[in-house]
Design a protein around this motif. Structure first.
Motif, short mmCIF file in Angstrom:
data_model
loop_
_atom_site.label_atom_id
_atom_site.label_comp_id
_atom_site.label_asym_id
_atom_site.label_seq_id
_atom_site.Cartn_x
_atom_site.Cartn_y
_atom_site.Cartn_z
N SER A 89 -3.17 9.06 -1.54
CA SER A 89 -2.70 9.77 -0.52
C SER A 89 -3.66 10.30 0.54
O SER A 89 -3.27 10.60 1.88
N THR A 104 0.78 -1.18 -0.04
CA THR A 104 0.10 0.03 0.12
C THR A 104 0.86 1.21 0.02
O THR A 104 2.13 1.22 0.39
N GLN A 105 0.31 2.33 -0.24
CA GLN A 105 0.94 3.80 -0.37
C GLN A 105 1.55 3.99 1.37
O GLN A 105 2.48 4.70 1.49
N ALA A 108 8.33 2.89 -6.08
CA ALA A 108 7.45 3.60 -5.12
C ALA A 108 7.93 4.38 -4.12
O ALA A 108 7.58 5.47 -3.90
N VAL A 124 4.83 2.13 1.71
CA VAL A 124 5.50 2.79 0.70
C VAL A 124 6.00 3.90 1.63
O VAL A 124 7.42 4.21 1.91
N ARG A 125 5.20 4.87 2.10
CA ARG A 125 5.64 5.86 3.00
C ARG A 125 6.41 5.43 4.24
O ARG A 125 7.33 6.25 4.42
#
Length: 233
Positions: free
Chosen positions: A170, A93-94, A149, A97-98
């Motif tokens: 986001s 998932t984003q 990513a 990734v963050r």
């Protein structure tokens, strides 16, 4: 200190691949991040550097041996997150990734054949991740996807900081549509609001578009958006 990635793979020549181009490639040359691909076969057994064996319980295919994979991990192991790519892993998932982008780097283990002996995954406390509900030939493409990513979120990689905050996922929403010149193409005009100069109206239109697209295409993601307390149109 730059963000460091180690990839353990039977096909080190696949790296950096596309990561050597464009934004990621320039950041790699600048030392914003580093990448080292280690051949698991260097830790293979015997004259033929064997890395796999037949599965206990029978079945088709071969399984990467735990002793071989463990030795490869030991050659690079430190306090960075350890990730194994498997179809049964948690979806990438984003948010993940963050989280990785905010850390010191990552160690990625690319499986092949029928996979990796589960004992080494559990013994090492590694995390299993999947990039989608389909099966690939190995973990190299997922590794490239994850690295791409993450790297684009590293400080200074993208030209505009807003690029990382206004894109899909986001805000638990898919991104709104984009338009550029010419203002009319093939009988299709750019939405009038985007040429109005009214920034509040543009922001509202983009939010409405993002919500509508997410509701239609990703109801699971839309439910998460609504659960945050955001108004549901």
């Amino acid at each position: 200190m730059s963000w460091r990635a180690d990839v353990l793979t039977l096909f080190p020549a696949m790296f950096p691949g596309t990561l050597g181009e464009s934004l990621a490639g320039r950041a790699l040359e600048a030392g914003t991040w580093s990448l080292k691909a280690t051949d698991i076969r260097e830790f293979g057994l015997g004259r033929h550097r064997a890395v796999d064996d037949t599965p206990f319980g029978g079945g088709a295919g071969m399984v990467l041996r735990p002793d071989v994979v463990d030795a490869a991990i030991s050659s690079v192991a430190d306090d960075r997150p350890l990730i194994f790519f498997t179809p049964r892993g948690a979806p990438l998932t984003q948010a993940k990734v963050r989280e990785l982008a905010d850390g010191p780097g990552v160690i990625l283990v690319c499986g092949r054949f029928e996979g990796i002996d589960q004992r080494v995954i559990e013994a090492r406390g590694g995390e299993e991740i999947s990039i989608g509900d389909y099966v690939l030939s190995g973990g190299e493409l997922p590794a490239l996807v994850l690295l791409d990513a993450v790297v684009r979120l590293l400080p200074g990689v993208m030209g505009h900081a807003e690029s990382g905050t206004e894109e899909s996922f986001s805000q638990k929403l898919l991104e709104y549509p984009h338009f550029t010149r010419p203002a009319e193409w093939d009988g299709r005009a750019v939405p009038e609001v985007l040429t109005s100069g009214n920034h509040a109206a543009i922001a509202s239109w983009r939010q409405d578009q993002a919500i509508a697209i997410t509701k239609t295409r990703r109801p699971d993601l839309y439910a998460q958006f609504v659960a945050t307390g955001a108004p549901a149109p």
